[in-house]
Scaffold this motif. Structure first.
Motif, PDB file in Angstrom:
ATOM      1  N   ARG A   1       0.849  -1.186   0.000  1.00  0.00           N
ATOM      2  CA  ARG A   1       0.000   0.000   0.000  1.00  0.00           C
ATOM      3  C   ARG A   1       0.887   1.238   0.000  1.00  0.00           C
ATOM      4  NH1 ARG A   1      -2.915  -3.574  -0.856  1.00  0.00           N
ATOM      5  NH2 ARG A   1      -4.912  -4.145   0.075  1.00  0.00           N
TER       6      ARG A   1
ATOM      7  N   ALA B   1       0.968  -4.962   3.114  1.00  0.00           N
ATOM      8  CA  ALA B   1      -0.382  -5.300   3.561  1.00  0.00           C
ATOM      9  C   ALA B   1      -0.547  -6.804   3.435  1.00  0.00           C
ATOM     10  CB  ALA B   1      -1.425  -4.571   2.725  1.00  0.00           C
TER      11      ALA B   1
ATOM     12  N   SER C   1      -3.279  -9.844   3.783  1.00  0.00           N
ATOM     13  CA  SER C   1      -4.735  -9.999   3.791  1.00  0.00           C
ATOM     14  C   SER C   1      -5.245 -10.715   5.035  1.00  0.00           C
ATOM     15  CB  SER C   1      -5.186 -10.756   2.539  1.00  0.00           C
ATOM     16  OG  SER C   1      -4.586 -12.045   2.479  1.00  0.00           O
TER      17      SER C   1
ATOM     18  N   PRO D   1      -5.075  -8.216   9.095  1.00  0.00           N
ATOM     19  CA  PRO D   1      -5.507  -6.820   8.950  1.00  0.00           C
ATOM     20  C   PRO D   1      -5.051  -5.935  10.103  1.00  0.00           C
ATOM     21  CG  PRO D   1      -7.364  -8.239   9.536  1.00  0.00           C
ATOM     22  CD  PRO D   1      -6.228  -9.147   9.172  1.00  0.00           C
ATOM     23  N   LEU D   2      -4.930  -6.475  11.301  1.00  0.00           N
ATOM     24  CA  LEU D   2      -4.475  -5.657  12.428  1.00  0.00           C
ATOM     25  C   LEU D   2      -3.020  -5.231  12.234  1.00  0.00           C
ATOM     26  CD1 LEU D   2      -6.082  -7.513  15.473  1.00  0.00           C
ATOM     27  CD2 LEU D   2      -6.869  -5.433  14.337  1.00  0.00           C
TER      28      LEU D   2
ATOM     29  N   THR E   1      -1.558  -4.865   9.247  1.00  0.00           N
ATOM     30  CA  THR E   1      -1.596  -3.887   8.162  1.00  0.00           C
ATOM     31  C   THR E   1      -1.997  -2.512   8.687  1.00  0.00           C
ATOM     32  OG1 THR E   1      -2.170  -5.609   6.561  1.00  0.00           O
ATOM     33  CG2 THR E   1      -2.624  -3.331   5.935  1.00  0.00           C
ATOM     34  N   GLU E   2      -3.004  -2.464   9.534  1.00  0.00           N
ATOM     35  CA  GLU E   2      -3.461  -1.189  10.066  1.00  0.00           C
ATOM     36  C   GLU E   2      -2.412  -0.553  10.973  1.00  0.00           C
ATOM     37  OE1 GLU E   2      -5.631   2.177  10.944  1.00  0.00           O
ATOM     38  OE2 GLU E   2      -5.721   0.754   9.269  1.00  0.00           O
ATOM     39  N   LYS E   3      -1.728  -1.369  11.762  1.00  0.00           N
ATOM     40  CA  LYS E   3      -0.693  -0.816  12.646  1.00  0.00           C
ATOM     41  C   LYS E   3       0.465  -0.236  11.824  1.00  0.00           C
ATOM     42  CE  LYS E   3       1.873  -1.865  16.870  1.00  0.00           C
ATOM     43  NZ  LYS E   3       1.120  -0.849  17.644  1.00  0.00           N
TER      44      LYS E   3
ATOM     45  N   ARG F   1       0.168   0.967   8.779  1.00  0.00           N
ATOM     46  CA  ARG F   1      -0.349   2.194   8.168  1.00  0.00           C
ATOM     47  C   ARG F   1      -0.303   3.349   9.153  1.00  0.00           C
ATOM     48  NH1 ARG F   1      -4.033   5.697   8.047  1.00  0.00           N
ATOM     49  NH2 ARG F   1      -5.027   4.777   9.890  1.00  0.00           N
ATOM     50  N   GLU F   2      -0.738   3.101  10.384  1.00  0.00           N
ATOM     51  CA  GLU F   2      -0.738   4.155  11.396  1.00  0.00           C
ATOM     52  C   GLU F   2       0.679   4.637  11.691  1.00  0.00           C
ATOM     53  OE1 GLU F   2      -2.675   2.434  14.731  1.00  0.00           O
ATOM     54  OE2 GLU F   2      -4.704   2.656  13.900  1.00  0.00           O
TER      55      GLU F   2
ATOM     56  N   TYR G   1       3.583  -9.479  14.449  1.00  0.00           N
ATOM     57  CA  TYR G   1       2.214  -9.998  14.476  1.00  0.00           C
ATOM     58  C   TYR G   1       2.258 -11.453  14.934  1.00  0.00           C
ATOM     59  CZ  TYR G   1      -2.501 -11.285  13.049  1.00  0.00           C
ATOM     60  OH  TYR G   1      -3.799 -11.725  13.036  1.00  0.00           O
TER      61      TYR G   1
END
Length: 480
Positions: free
Chosen positions: A42, A60, A62, A65-66, A68-70, A72-73, A134
């Protein structure tokens, strides 16, 4: 200095043969991201770059998702701080922000992603390093300090690392290290299972920019690790990757030069030709773009980033199989003119390796990020056998989210021999492509790859091309 500020290489795909354990204990080897199911990339783009050079990409996954979001943040917070910093008008060199990433470990139980966030406000380059983990067993995204059992383990690790830093000489400041999680945000493991703590530039060094890292022997570190930490260590043991530029160059072997399998049937000296080029991918929109191009019988040239290509090599193979041309856009989109010679060559060589491994062909074209190239860049491209390709038409799709505006601007600017700049990592670009293809085709143009604009004259390594307007090749420039 070289021993004290030992750095680790940029991640790339693992070679088939096993590599020896590195002699430098703080070196972290990396996992080939194409081996992780559901892996993609991403990108984050600020609403207004304000004259700054920004490239921020993160992985990212699939099924995580947690994580990936961390990620991104983490990237978004750093980018926000960068864009808020004030820059004097007309400052040169231009401020730059760049995010590179590697997989520090991957197993059925744990994933580790190392982010390398670099920035310059016009003088000097500073990098911070963060490794996010993760735990697939508990489905939790964790910071590096969470690999330790508790606060007591963190205090013990702080003491061990301080002792090692005290041996590094006057340029390292052990007293700067505190037993707080923020100072241990990048913990990984070398292939022997030793725990590696790495610091941001100037975090524990006195005005010295460069990676400072400490390795704690596996037996010493093991009692400090949480259950997730032990799984992370086990996942990292034995991971192997290429680390030398010589190995990367040799890995090309006797592969043929990259070419379009459908080239040869168009004479651009007689018909109107245009070369669509897409850069910064492959990304989440690339597959959809290939569907659009295929539906219209159009071919394009894709300038791929090595870091993205390593995660999605199947998309590069699809480009090759469908008659497109794959080319080099560097490893992580750094301003090549701002890099010393060794790092400049590394950016291009590692991308060459990953692309070659994916498609079985060696790229012969490169496009410099931000369209910045000097004599050193062209000389390096020449040594690696690549021509430098710019463009004559900018779709300006980075600044405009309106597909209709992108399409109209592109169509209005097209001329015979044009090389068009677009980006396959933006959904608006893909949305605009059907209209671009329909309207340009209606004007009698044929879509070709860049080298076909210059046929029968071969493009020369190290030479710069920005359109197919060479007078003795494109006779149709004077066509009504």
């Amino acid at each position: 200095m070289a021993a004290m500020l030992a750095g680790c290489g940029v991640a790339t795909a693992s070679p088939p043969a096993k590599s020896p354990v590195p002699s430098e204990p703080t070196l972290i080897n990396y996992v080939d991201p194409s081996m992780v199911q559901g892996m993609s990339t991403r990108s984050l783009t600020p609403e207004a770059s304000k004259g700054r050079r920004v490239h921020a990409t993160y992985p990212a996954i699939s099924h995580a998702p947690l994580l990936t979001e961390k990620l991104r943040e983490t990237v978004a917070e750093s980018l926000d701080r960068f864009t808020r910093r004030k820059v004097s008008r007309g400052a040169l060199p231009r401020p730059e922000f760049n995010v590179d990433w590697q997989l520090a470990a991957a197993s059925p139980e744990v994933l580790g992603v190392r982010l390398r966030i670099g920035q310059s406000m016009g003088s000097g380059w500073r990098e911070s390093r963060t490794t996010v983990w993760y735990d697939r067993m508990s489905r939790r995204a964790l910071d590096s300090p969470d690999l330790l059992k508790n606060g007591t383990a963190l205090a013990t690790l702080t003491g061990l690392v301080r002792k090692e830093l005290a041996l590094r000489g006057p340029l390292v400041n052990p007293s700067a290290l505190k037993p707080i999680p923020e100072m241990f945000d990048s913990i990984g493991f070398n292939p022997r299972g030793d725990l590696v703590v790495e610091f941001d530039d100037e975090q524990v060094s006195l005005g010295v920019t460069g990676r400072v890292a400490v390795a704690v022997p596996s037996a010493t570190a093991a009692p400090l690790l949480s259950a997730t930490g032990l799984r992370a260590r086990d996942a990292a043991v034995g991971t192997a990757t290429l680390t030398s530029q010589e190995d990367l160059l040799a890995a090309r072997g006797d592969r043929p030069a990259a070419h379009s399998s459908k080239a040869g049937g168009v004479d651009c000296a007689r018909v109107r030709c245009v070369a669509l080029t897409y850069e910064d991918g492959p990304g989440p929109e690339t597959g959809r773009l290939l569907n659009v191009l295929g539906a219209h019988g159009a071919r394009a040239t894709f300038f791929a980033l090595g870091s993205n290509a390593s995660a999605r090599p199947e998309l590069l193979r699809r480009m090759r199989d469908e008659g497109h041309l794959v080319a080099n856009h560097s490893w992580s989109h750094r301003d090549l003119t701002a890099l010393p010679p060794a790092l400049l060559a590394d950016q291009l060589t590692r991308a060459q390796y990953v692309i070659t491994q994916a498609i079985g062909q060696v790229p012969t074209l490169m496009r410099p990020p931000y369209n910045t190239a000097d004599a050193r860049v062209t000389s390096t491209a020449r040594r690696l056998g690549m021509s430098v390709v710019r463009w004559s038409v900018d779709a300006e799709d980075l600044r405009d989210p309106d597909p209709r505006a992108i399409a109209r601007r592109t169509v209005d600017r097209i001329k015979p021999g044009s090389i068009v700049l677009m980006h396959d990592v933006h959904d608006a670009t893909v949305d605009a492509t059907p209209e671009i293809l329909r309207e340009i085709a209606a004007k009698g143009y044929t879509f070709v790859t860049v080298p076909e604009l210059y046929d029968p004259h071969a493009m020369e390594p190290g030479r710069t091309y920005d359109s197919g307007t060479v007078s003795d090749v494109l006779k149709n420039q004077s066509m009504p």
